[in-house]
Design a protein around this motif. Structure first.
Motif, mmCIF file in Angstrom:
data_model
loop_
_atom_site.group_PDB
_atom_site.id
_atom_site.type_symbol
_atom_site.label_atom_id
_atom_site.label_comp_id
_atom_site.label_asym_id
_atom_site.label_seq_id
_atom_site.Cartn_x
_atom_site.Cartn_y
_atom_site.Cartn_z
ATOM 1 N N THR A 59 0.824 -1.217 0.000
ATOM 2 C CA THR A 59 0.000 0.000 0.000
ATOM 3 C C THR A 59 0.854 1.260 0.000
ATOM 4 O OG1 THR A 59 -0.124 0.206 2.426
ATOM 5 C CG2 THR A 59 -1.794 -1.195 1.325
ATOM 6 N N GLY A 60 2.071 1.178 0.545
ATOM 7 C CA GLY A 60 2.918 2.354 0.665
ATOM 8 C C GLY A 60 2.591 3.217 1.864
ATOM 9 N N ASN A 61 1.494 2.924 2.556
ATOM 10 C CA ASN A 61 1.111 3.702 3.732
ATOM 11 C C ASN A 61 2.083 3.427 4.884
ATOM 12 O OD1 ASN A 61 -0.560 3.499 6.499
ATOM 13 N ND2 ASN A 61 -1.340 5.204 5.284
ATOM 14 N N HIS A 62 2.484 4.470 5.581
ATOM 15 C CA HIS A 62 3.496 4.322 6.625
ATOM 16 C C HIS A 62 3.057 3.367 7.726
ATOM 17 C CE1 HIS A 62 6.676 5.365 9.445
ATOM 18 N NE2 HIS A 62 5.743 5.510 10.364
ATOM 19 N N ASP A 63 1.877 3.574 8.290
ATOM 20 C CA ASP A 63 1.421 2.735 9.396
ATOM 21 C C ASP A 63 1.221 1.294 8.942
ATOM 22 O OD1 ASP A 63 0.757 4.987 11.507
ATOM 23 O OD2 ASP A 63 -0.130 5.618 9.607
ATOM 24 N N ALA A 64 0.729 1.125 7.726
ATOM 25 C CA ALA A 64 0.545 -0.217 7.184
ATOM 26 C C ALA A 64 1.886 -0.926 7.053
ATOM 27 C CB ALA A 64 -0.152 -0.146 5.833
ATOM 28 N N ARG A 65 2.920 -0.189 6.672
ATOM 29 C CA ARG A 65 4.241 -0.806 6.522
ATOM 30 C C ARG A 65 4.867 -1.134 7.876
ATOM 31 N NH1 ARG A 65 7.339 1.685 1.168
ATOM 32 N NH2 ARG A 65 6.127 0.385 -0.269
ATOM 33 N N ILE A 66 4.641 -0.284 8.870
ATOM 34 C CA ILE A 66 5.131 -0.617 10.211
ATOM 35 C C ILE A 66 4.476 -1.906 10.691
ATOM 36 C CG2 ILE A 66 5.175 0.082 12.633
ATOM 37 C CD1 ILE A 66 7.068 1.771 11.083
ATOM 38 N N LEU A 67 3.155 -2.008 10.520
ATOM 39 C CA LEU A 67 2.438 -3.215 10.935
ATOM 40 C C LEU A 67 2.895 -4.416 10.119
ATOM 41 C CD1 LEU A 67 0.269 -4.441 12.758
ATOM 42 C CD2 LEU A 67 -1.431 -3.841 11.009
ATOM 43 N N ALA A 68 3.175 -4.219 8.839
ATOM 44 C CA ALA A 68 3.675 -5.310 7.995
ATOM 45 C C ALA A 68 4.950 -5.900 8.569
ATOM 46 C CB ALA A 68 3.923 -4.807 6.578
ATOM 47 N N CYS A 69 5.846 -5.039 9.046
ATOM 48 C CA CYS A 69 7.096 -5.518 9.640
ATOM 49 C C CYS A 69 6.837 -6.330 10.903
ATOM 50 C CB CYS A 69 8.009 -4.341 9.964
ATOM 51 S SG CYS A 69 8.644 -3.472 8.505
ATOM 52 N N MET A 70 5.730 -6.044 11.564
ATOM 53 C CA MET A 70 5.401 -6.739 12.809
ATOM 54 C C MET A 70 4.775 -8.110 12.580
ATOM 55 S SD MET A 70 3.742 -3.646 15.067
ATOM 56 C CE MET A 70 4.748 -2.387 15.858
ATOM 57 N N VAL A 71 3.980 -8.252 11.515
ATOM 58 C CA VAL A 71 3.218 -9.492 11.329
ATOM 59 C C VAL A 71 3.794 -10.399 10.245
ATOM 60 C CG1 VAL A 71 1.108 -8.359 12.131
ATOM 61 C CG2 VAL A 71 1.550 -8.506 9.674
ATOM 62 N N ALA A 72 4.834 -9.939 9.568
ATOM 63 C CA ALA A 72 5.441 -10.756 8.513
ATOM 64 C C ALA A 72 6.180 -11.958 9.098
ATOM 65 C CB ALA A 72 6.412 -9.915 7.692
ATOM 66 N N ASP A 73 6.286 -13.001 8.303
ATOM 67 C CA ASP A 73 7.096 -14.174 8.646
ATOM 68 C C ASP A 73 8.490 -13.922 8.075
ATOM 69 O OD1 ASP A 73 8.360 -16.587 8.964
ATOM 70 O OD2 ASP A 73 6.863 -17.773 7.895
ATOM 71 N N ALA A 74 9.424 -13.538 8.941
ATOM 72 C CA ALA A 74 10.762 -13.167 8.483
ATOM 73 C C ALA A 74 11.449 -14.292 7.726
ATOM 74 C CB ALA A 74 11.621 -12.738 9.673
ATOM 75 N N SER A 75 11.147 -15.538 8.104
ATOM 76 C CA SER A 75 11.801 -16.679 7.461
ATOM 77 C C SER A 75 11.310 -16.891 6.036
ATOM 78 C CB SER A 75 11.572 -17.945 8.285
ATOM 79 O OG SER A 75 10.196 -18.300 8.292
ATOM 80 N N ALA A 76 10.198 -16.256 5.677
ATOM 81 C CA ALA A 76 9.630 -16.443 4.345
ATOM 82 C C ALA A 76 10.113 -15.396 3.349
ATOM 83 C CB ALA A 76 8.106 -16.411 4.424
ATOM 84 N N LEU A 77 10.902 -14.446 3.799
ATOM 85 C CA LEU A 77 11.369 -13.371 2.927
ATOM 86 C C LEU A 77 12.692 -13.745 2.278
ATOM 87 C CD1 LEU A 77 10.507 -10.402 5.279
ATOM 88 C CD2 LEU A 77 9.556 -10.731 2.989
ATOM 89 N N GLY A 78 12.781 -13.542 0.961
ATOM 90 C CA GLY A 78 14.014 -13.809 0.241
ATOM 91 C C GLY A 78 14.900 -12.582 0.191
ATOM 92 N N ALA A 79 16.157 -12.781 -0.150
ATOM 93 C CA ALA A 79 17.114 -11.677 -0.191
ATOM 94 C C ALA A 79 16.699 -10.614 -1.204
ATOM 95 C CB ALA A 79 18.500 -12.218 -0.522
ATOM 96 N N ARG A 80 16.254 -11.031 -2.381
ATOM 97 C CA ARG A 80 15.840 -10.049 -3.394
ATOM 98 C C ARG A 80 14.624 -9.269 -2.938
ATOM 99 N NH1 ARG A 80 16.449 -13.065 -9.327
ATOM 100 N NH2 ARG A 80 18.727 -13.366 -9.225
#
Length: 226
Positions: A59-80
Motif C-alpha cells: 500500500t505504501g502507507n506508513h502505518d501499514a508498513r510498520i504493521l507489515a514488519c510486525m506481522v510478517a514471517d521473516a523466514s519467508a522473505l528472500g534476499a531479493r
C-alpha cells in the motif's frame, strides 16, 4: 483480518496529533498516525500473517508498513525481496522497524554486508540497525564478525549521511555491550571518533555519547545481577 479490515482499523486508530508528531520525524503524508500501542494491539490480534504483511507493505502507507514488519514471517522473505523493500524506505522510523524484521530473517548478516555502504541513506541506516539487533541477540557469533564493522565506524562515521551516522553510533553501543572484549574495542573506537553530530530536526531526540551510554548500560546490568 483482510487487508480492507486492517486498513480500516488503522485509519480508525490514527490521530491528528500522532500525524503531527510523526511528520516531525520525517514521515510523509501517507500515514494515519497510529500509536505503537495500537499497532501492538493489532499485531497481537493478527499474529503472523505473511500474505497480509505483503499486502500492507504494497500500500505504501506508513502505518501499514510498520504493521507489515510486525506481522510478517521473516523466514519467508528472500534476499531479493528484502532488497526491493529496502530501496523503498523513505524515513528513519520505517527503517528502524524494517531492521527488526530483517534481523529476524535468515538473510540478516548478508543484508547488513550488502547495505551498510549504500548511498541511499535509509537503506544504509537500516543495515546498521540490523547490526544493532545482531549484537543484542544470543547467537554464538564470533567477536571477529563485529570487529570489522567497528573498524568501519572508526574510519567512516563522520563522512556518512545524517541518519546513517546515528545508526552507526547505535551499532557501536550495541556491539560495545555484547561482551568484555568487544567493550574494550568499542571504547577505543568511541575515543577515536569523539562526538557524533546528527541533525534530529524539530524533535527532542539526541544521539548519545557512545562511551557514556555503554558504561551506563553495563552498570545497570551489573546492578540487576546483584
Amino acid at each position: 483480518m483482510t487487508l480492507k479490515q486492517t486498513l480500516a482499523a488503522l485509519e480508525k486508530a490514527g490521530t491528528a496529533q500522532n500525524r503531527k508528531v510523526y511528520a516531525r520525524h520525517g514521515v510523509g503524508e501517507d500515514q494515519y498516525g497510529v500509536s505503537y500501542a495500537e499497532l501492538g494491539r493489532l499485531k497481537k490480534a493478527i499474529g503472523t500473517d505473511h500474505a497480509l504483511a505483503l499486502e500492507l507493505w504494497a500500500t505504501g502507507n506508513h502505518d501499514a508498513r510498520i504493521l507489515a514488519c510486525m506481522v510478517a514471517d521473516a523466514s519467508a522473505l528472500g534476499a531479493r525481496e528484502l532488497d526491493a523493500m529496502a530501496r523503498e524506505l523513505d524515513n528513519y522510523v520505517i527503517a528502524d522497524a524494517f531492521a527488526v524484521l530483517v534481523a529476524r530473517s535468515p538473510h540478516a548478516e548478508r543484508r547488513f554486508a550488502a547495505w551498510r555502504g549504500r548511498k541511499h541513506e535509509w537503506t544504509a541506516a537500516a543495515a546498521w540497525n540490523v547490526l544493532c539487533h545482531l549484537a543484542g541477540d544470543a547467537a554464538d557469533r564470533p567477536d571477529a564478525f563485529f570487529l570489522e564493522p567497528l573498524a568501519s565506524i572508526a574510519a567512516d562515521i563522520h563522512g556518512r549521511p545524517n541518519r546513517v551516522r546515528h545508526s552507526m553510533n547505535q551499532a557501536l553501543i550495541a556491539v560495545g555491550v555484547r561482551n568484555d572484549a568487544l567493550h574494550r574495542a568499542a571504547l577505543d573506537v568511541a575515543a577515536r571518533i569523539g562526538r557524533v553530530e546528527v541533525d534530529h530536526g524539530a524533535t527532542g531526540c539526541t544521539t548519545p555519547d557512545a562511551r557514556a551510554y555503554m558504561e551506563k548500560t553495563l552498570a545497570h546490568r551489573a546492578k540487576k545481577k546483584r
